[in-house]
Motif scaffolding. Sequence first.
Motif, PDB file in Angstrom:
ATOM      1  N   GLY A 456       1.005   0.196   8.443  1.00 53.00           N
ATOM      2  CA  GLY A 456       1.272   0.763   7.122  1.00 53.00           C
ATOM      3  C   GLY A 456       0.046   0.828   6.232  1.00 53.00           C
ATOM      4  O   GLY A 456       0.104   1.410   5.142  1.00 53.00           O
ATOM      5  N   LEU A 457      -1.058   0.230   6.660  1.00 51.53           N
ATOM      6  CA  LEU A 457      -2.298   0.230   5.866  1.00 51.53           C
ATOM      7  C   LEU A 457      -3.466   0.214   6.849  1.00 51.53           C
ATOM      8  O   LEU A 457      -4.022  -0.831   7.191  1.00 51.53           O
ATOM      9  N   GLN A 458      -3.829   1.414   7.328  1.00 50.53           N
ATOM     10  CA  GLN A 458      -4.761   1.527   8.447  1.00 50.53           C
ATOM     11  C   GLN A 458      -6.138   0.946   8.138  1.00 50.53           C
ATOM     12  O   GLN A 458      -6.847   0.512   9.052  1.00 50.53           O
ATOM     13  N   ILE A 466      -5.397 -11.301   8.755  1.00 45.75           N
ATOM     14  CA  ILE A 466      -5.200 -12.742   8.987  1.00 45.75           C
ATOM     15  C   ILE A 466      -4.515 -13.385   7.789  1.00 45.75           C
ATOM     16  O   ILE A 466      -3.621 -14.230   7.945  1.00 45.75           O
ATOM     17  N   GLU A 467      -4.886 -12.977   6.591  1.00 44.60           N
ATOM     18  CA  GLU A 467      -4.268 -13.523   5.385  1.00 44.60           C
ATOM     19  C   GLU A 467      -2.766 -13.226   5.353  1.00 44.60           C
ATOM     20  O   GLU A 467      -1.949 -14.091   5.015  1.00 44.60           O
ATOM     21  N   ALA A 468      -2.383 -11.990   5.725  1.00 45.44           N
ATOM     22  CA  ALA A 468      -0.963 -11.620   5.745  1.00 45.44           C
ATOM     23  C   ALA A 468      -0.217 -12.418   6.808  1.00 45.44           C
ATOM     24  O   ALA A 468       0.919 -12.862   6.585  1.00 45.44           O
ATOM     25  N   ALA A 469      -0.836 -12.616   7.969  1.00 49.11           N
ATOM     26  CA  ALA A 469      -0.189 -13.371   9.042  1.00 49.11           C
ATOM     27  C   ALA A 469       0.018 -14.826   8.637  1.00 49.11           C
ATOM     28  O   ALA A 469       1.067 -15.424   8.911  1.00 49.11           O
ATOM     29  N   LYS A 470      -0.966 -15.390   7.956  1.00 50.22           N
ATOM     30  CA  LYS A 470      -0.827 -16.779   7.496  1.00 50.22           C
ATOM     31  C   LYS A 470       0.272 -16.897   6.444  1.00 50.22           C
ATOM     32  O   LYS A 470       1.025 -17.878   6.426  1.00 50.22           O
ATOM     33  N   ALA A 471       0.389 -15.886   5.581  1.00 51.19           N
ATOM     34  CA  ALA A 471       1.374 -15.946   4.506  1.00 51.19           C
ATOM     35  C   ALA A 471       2.800 -15.987   5.046  1.00 51.19           C
ATOM     36  O   ALA A 471       3.678 -16.620   4.454  1.00 51.19           O
ATOM     37  N   LEU A 511       1.316  -6.653   4.333  1.00 47.93           N
ATOM     38  CA  LEU A 511      -0.011  -6.048   4.312  1.00 47.93           C
ATOM     39  C   LEU A 511       0.018  -4.672   3.638  1.00 47.93           C
ATOM     40  O   LEU A 511      -0.947  -4.270   2.984  1.00 47.93           O
ATOM     41  N   ALA A 512       1.133  -3.945   3.781  1.00 48.10           N
ATOM     42  CA  ALA A 512       1.247  -2.619   3.174  1.00 48.10           C
ATOM     43  C   ALA A 512       1.421  -2.685   1.660  1.00 48.10           C
ATOM     44  O   ALA A 512       1.277  -1.664   0.976  1.00 48.10           O
ATOM     45  N   LYS A 513       1.760  -3.849   1.135  1.00 44.71           N
ATOM     46  CA  LYS A 513       1.899  -4.091  -0.306  1.00 44.71           C
ATOM     47  C   LYS A 513       2.868  -3.127  -0.994  1.00 44.71           C
ATOM     48  O   LYS A 513       2.515  -2.469  -1.986  1.00 44.71           O
ATOM     49  N   PRO A 514       4.099  -3.017  -0.515  1.00 44.14           N
ATOM     50  CA  PRO A 514       5.064  -2.134  -1.186  1.00 44.14           C
ATOM     51  C   PRO A 514       5.594  -2.776  -2.465  1.00 44.14           C
ATOM     52  O   PRO A 514       5.673  -4.001  -2.569  1.00 44.14           O
ATOM     53  N   LYS A 515       5.983  -1.955  -3.419  1.00 47.49           N
ATOM     54  CA  LYS A 515       6.586  -2.484  -4.641  1.00 47.49           C
ATOM     55  C   LYS A 515       8.059  -2.811  -4.446  1.00 47.49           C
ATOM     56  O   LYS A 515       8.624  -3.641  -5.143  1.00 47.49           O
ATOM     57  N   ILE A 516       8.680  -2.098  -3.491  1.00 45.97           N
ATOM     58  CA  ILE A 516      10.090  -2.318  -3.178  1.00 45.97           C
ATOM     59  C   ILE A 516      10.190  -2.713  -1.715  1.00 45.97           C
ATOM     60  O   ILE A 516       9.637  -2.027  -0.839  1.00 45.97           O
TER      61      ILE A 516
END
Length: 612
Positions: A456-458, A466-471, A511-516
């Motif tokens: 979703g965020l190429q 890595i930050e998203a996976a850790k979260a 990682l894609a940082k959607p608002k919804i």
Amino acid sequence: MSASPTKKTIDLNAEIRGEEIFARYDSQVVSRLWAYIRPHRWALVAVVFTVALFTIVQVLIPVTVRYAVDSAVGNAQYAFNTILAVFASLIVLNAVSNFFQEWVAARLAQRVIFDLRRAMFNHLQHVSLSILDQTQVGRLMSRLQGDVNSLQEFMETSVSAVGDFFLLIGIVAVLLLMDVKLGLLTLCVLPMMFLVRKIWLPWARKAFTRAREASSSVNAALAENINGIRTVQENRREIVNFARYDVRAIENLQAQIGSSRASQVMMPTVDTLTGLAMAIVVVVGGSQVVSGQLDVGVMVAFIFCVQRFFDPIRTLTMQYTVMQRAMASGHRIFEVLDIEVTLSDKADAQALADVPPAIEFNHVTFGYRPDQPVLHDLNLHIQPYQTVALVGPTGSGKTSIAALIHRFYDVWDGEVKVGGQDVRDLTLDSLGQCVGMVLQEPFLFSGTIADNMRYGLQWATREQVIEAAKAVRAHDFIMRLPDGYDTMLGQRGRNLSIGQRQLLSFARALLAKPKILILDEATANIDSFTELEIQRALNVLRKGRTTIIIAHRLATIRDADVIVVLQKGRIVEKGSHDELLKNKGLYAKLHASSNASFDDLVEAEGEQVPNS
């Protein structure tokens, strides 16, 4: 309520009937195919040039042989060495032009088919889900592969067929120019050839049709059993399935043998007619040579021409079958390209503004089939950054609400707003960037884990991945894999557990940082231990987002700000967990019972569960 939409649709699931496998010449199909050939017109010019050169050389070779023979016996005015040099040059030119004819034609066909495949893929990426939901993937793949291959075969062979047609004209011209009487006598076998073809063609068409149908049947059985191999082995159906497949395989074998027989019938027929024509040349032409009425070189040239004359006829007869199959395939290919793209950006569509992600459903009526609405005059307002749970029995409209927010479908009546704007007035790209979804069964693509997380965020960096996976607590299990984030995933990520795949889908959404964020039964198929990990990941995902959770089980939605209870496409209750318990409605009944989901409760109370 307005009437449900009725659009003209194309049945992509329809079986290909026997009579549809072969179709007559269709100018509309050829005209539309020409649109894909036109950008490569210089390649087409090269094809025409090489075919013309090859055809001319093929005609000149027997003429040169004539003069070579006459020169050898002293009946020609040209030196034998000169004629021999010309003959050698023609042989070389024949080989070179034949090579370039095949090579340039193949390149042109490959480029056109490449453009056609891209057009089909691009079109299907934008086709409404309402069409794809009702389409069997196998039938669609048949059009994308089998029919495109048939069209490619036609394009690659039609060039040589055109050359064969002009070669026939050239040979007839040479025969008549060298000796009219002998030429006409030699060509008298042609009516016999056309009679044989007239008898052979209907029989051969039936044989080819049966072979195509049998091949499709056996391939479908093979694909179905391979895709369902887990179920096959679970139920120990190997022997039964093999017996059923064996029947289809034998039918396919017999059909293919019949097809080969039909193909080979023309060869001895052509050989027989060629021998008959040769006999005419030898007997009649030989007697004329003896009597001095005909040069030896002419008779030898006649023999060469006769040898080459019937091969193009045989090729053109087989090409007619290829053309018929290509016309039917072209019709089905353009049928796919003609599927209406019902969901697209309006001419004045605007990007979604950077506003708080509120969601509004105002008097929304919607369904998937005409006159069968799933949502009835639904009103629902979700405040920015709220967590709202949608619960209810199967078919109550929970997933439909999520699909309408993302504008996978358009409503029949009413409006859906995101950030205060009607989703139909927004660009699909900006809406897609605003809305993220995590489904019950996450879909992972072939490639590395990192590539799947970046879906979703190429342009996401390695550090962000890595930050998203850790979260979402996925980093530890990823690092235990052989290649970490560079581990290649199998088909649909089958080399990971379902819990691991779900964690990766959460990381991808984060990682894609959607608002919804929409979670559609995201914890339905996982064990309690993994669910605890995912609940922790959910707490991270929900921060700073408007979140919609669709669930059957209450354990996943107790702490939602608002719980919306749906039944038969209508909201029957709405409130927090504690408020709904006090209301003693459907939600309270489920909570007080020992049932696990709304489906169990509805069945227990004898209510009819609606279908969607």
